[in-house]
Design a protein around this motif. Structure first.
Motif, short mmCIF file in Angstrom:
data_model
loop_
_atom_site.label_atom_id
_atom_site.label_comp_id
_atom_site.label_asym_id
_atom_site.label_seq_id
_atom_site.Cartn_x
_atom_site.Cartn_y
_atom_site.Cartn_z
N TYR A 84 -50.80 79.80 192.70
CA TYR A 84 -51.82 79.42 193.67
C TYR A 84 -51.57 78.04 194.28
CZ TYR A 84 -54.79 83.26 192.09
OH TYR A 84 -55.30 84.50 191.80
N VAL A 85 -51.80 77.95 195.57
CA VAL A 85 -51.97 76.65 196.22
C VAL A 85 -53.35 76.13 195.82
CG1 VAL A 85 -52.30 75.50 198.43
CG2 VAL A 85 -50.47 77.20 198.16
N MET A 86 -53.42 74.86 195.48
CA MET A 86 -54.69 74.26 195.08
C MET A 86 -55.09 73.18 196.06
SD MET A 86 -55.48 75.98 192.43
CE MET A 86 -56.92 75.01 191.96
N GLY A 87 -56.37 73.16 196.38
CA GLY A 87 -56.87 72.17 197.33
C GLY A 87 -58.12 71.49 196.84
N TRP A 88 -58.35 70.32 197.41
CA TRP A 88 -59.60 69.59 197.21
C TRP A 88 -60.27 69.45 198.58
CZ3 TRP A 88 -61.96 68.45 192.71
CH2 TRP A 88 -61.19 68.43 191.55
N PHE A 89 -61.55 69.70 198.59
CA PHE A 89 -62.37 69.57 199.79
C PHE A 89 -63.58 68.71 199.43
CE2 PHE A 89 -60.52 72.80 202.62
CZ PHE A 89 -59.65 73.42 201.74
N ALA A 131 -57.12 67.30 200.35
CA ALA A 131 -55.73 67.32 199.89
C ALA A 131 -55.39 68.69 199.36
CB ALA A 131 -55.49 66.27 198.80
N ALA A 132 -54.12 69.02 199.38
CA ALA A 132 -53.66 70.28 198.82
C ALA A 132 -52.28 70.10 198.23
CB ALA A 132 -53.64 71.38 199.87
N VAL A 133 -51.97 70.94 197.25
CA VAL A 133 -50.66 70.90 196.59
C VAL A 133 -50.14 72.32 196.47
CG1 VAL A 133 -51.74 70.93 194.29
CG2 VAL A 133 -49.42 70.04 194.56
N SER A 134 -48.84 72.46 196.68
CA SER A 134 -48.21 73.77 196.60
C SER A 134 -48.19 74.27 195.16
CB SER A 134 -46.80 73.71 197.15
OG SER A 134 -46.01 72.84 196.34
N TRP A 135 -47.82 75.52 194.98
CA TRP A 135 -47.85 76.11 193.65
C TRP A 135 -46.91 75.38 192.69
CZ3 TRP A 135 -43.29 77.92 191.70
CH2 TRP A 135 -42.27 78.15 192.62
N SER A 136 -45.81 74.85 193.20
CA SER A 136 -44.85 74.16 192.35
C SER A 136 -45.18 72.70 192.14
CB SER A 136 -43.46 74.25 192.97
OG SER A 136 -43.40 73.49 194.17
N VAL A 156 -55.54 70.96 188.11
CA VAL A 156 -55.16 70.16 189.25
C VAL A 156 -56.01 68.89 189.25
CG1 VAL A 156 -56.76 71.34 190.82
CG2 VAL A 156 -54.76 70.16 191.75
N TYR A 157 -55.42 67.81 189.70
CA TYR A 157 -56.09 66.50 189.66
C TYR A 157 -56.17 65.90 191.06
CZ TYR A 157 -54.65 67.01 184.78
OH TYR A 157 -54.44 67.48 183.51
N LEU A 158 -57.15 65.04 191.22
CA LEU A 158 -57.21 64.21 192.41
C LEU A 158 -57.48 62.78 191.96
CD1 LEU A 158 -57.10 64.27 195.54
CD2 LEU A 158 -59.61 64.29 195.50
N GLN A 159 -56.45 61.97 192.02
CA GLN A 159 -56.59 60.55 191.69
C GLN A 159 -57.06 59.83 192.94
OE1 GLN A 159 -56.14 58.85 188.69
NE2 GLN A 159 -56.97 57.11 189.83
N MET A 160 -58.20 59.19 192.85
CA MET A 160 -58.79 58.51 194.00
C MET A 160 -58.84 57.02 193.72
SD MET A 160 -61.85 61.19 194.94
CE MET A 160 -62.82 60.77 193.49
N ILE A 198 -69.78 65.60 197.78
CA ILE A 198 -69.50 66.55 196.71
C ILE A 198 -68.07 67.02 196.91
CG2 ILE A 198 -70.10 68.74 195.63
CD1 ILE A 198 -72.95 68.34 196.69
N TYR A 199 -67.29 66.95 195.86
CA TYR A 199 -65.88 67.35 195.93
C TYR A 199 -65.71 68.71 195.26
CZ TYR A 199 -64.42 62.84 197.71
OH TYR A 199 -64.24 61.73 198.52
N TYR A 200 -65.01 69.57 195.98
CA TYR A 200 -64.77 70.93 195.50
C TYR A 200 -63.27 71.18 195.36
CZ TYR A 200 -69.54 71.78 197.21
OH TYR A 200 -70.89 71.73 197.44
N CYS A 201 -62.90 71.89 194.31
CA CYS A 201 -61.53 72.36 194.24
C CYS A 201 -61.51 73.83 194.67
CB CYS A 201 -60.94 72.20 192.85
SG CYS A 201 -61.80 73.05 191.52
N ALA A 202 -60.38 74.25 195.17
CA ALA A 202 -60.26 75.59 195.71
C ALA A 202 -58.83 76.09 195.52
CB ALA A 202 -60.62 75.61 197.19
#
Length: 122
Positions: free
Chosen positions: A31-36, A48-53, A78-82, A92-96
């Motif tokens: 899965y591609v993972m994203g933060w919204f 932000a988004a990150v590829s499966w690898s 998956v992480y989001l360093q802010m 509100i931050y969502y992962c997807a």
């Protein structure tokens, strides 16, 4: 895939927070993972988004150089360093998650977590 976001909270301008999103189910590494994020009265926007690898990433212009997305496929997380947080990062931050290609469009993502609140004071 089911997603559970955590790590939000209260911060002051200039502080750092790290969000985590734990995934359950099979094939996290496909899965591609994203933060919204969604601020009050505003539409949900891509952050932000990150590829499966993990080898490919993409960021909203306003967070480039401050936020870093990463993933640990062994931990299904998956992480989001802010860093250098600003009051305008309050939302509100969502992962997807989605399959195949890295995209920035909200409707392109099929699976969503419940969201975690980030509040940044000046």
């Amino acid at each position: 895939v089911q997603l559970q976001a955590s790590g939000g909270g209260l911060a002051q301008a200039g502080d750092s927070l790290r969000l985590s999103c734990a995934a359950s189910g099979r094939s996290f590494n496909s899965y591609v993972m994203g933060w919204f994020r969604q601020a009050p009265g505003k539409e949900r926007e891509f952050v932000a988004a990150v590829s499966w690898s993990g080898g490919g990433t993409h960021y909203l212009d306003s967070v480039k150089g401050r936020f870093t997305i990463s993933r640990d496929n062994a931990k299904n997380t998956v992480y989001l360093q802010m860093n250098s947080l600003k009051p305008e990062d309050t939302a509100i931050y969502y992962c997807a998650a989605k399959r195949t290609f890295l995209e920035v469009s909200t409707p392109a993502y099929d699976y969503w977590g419940q969201g975690t609140q980030v509040t940044v004071s000046s």
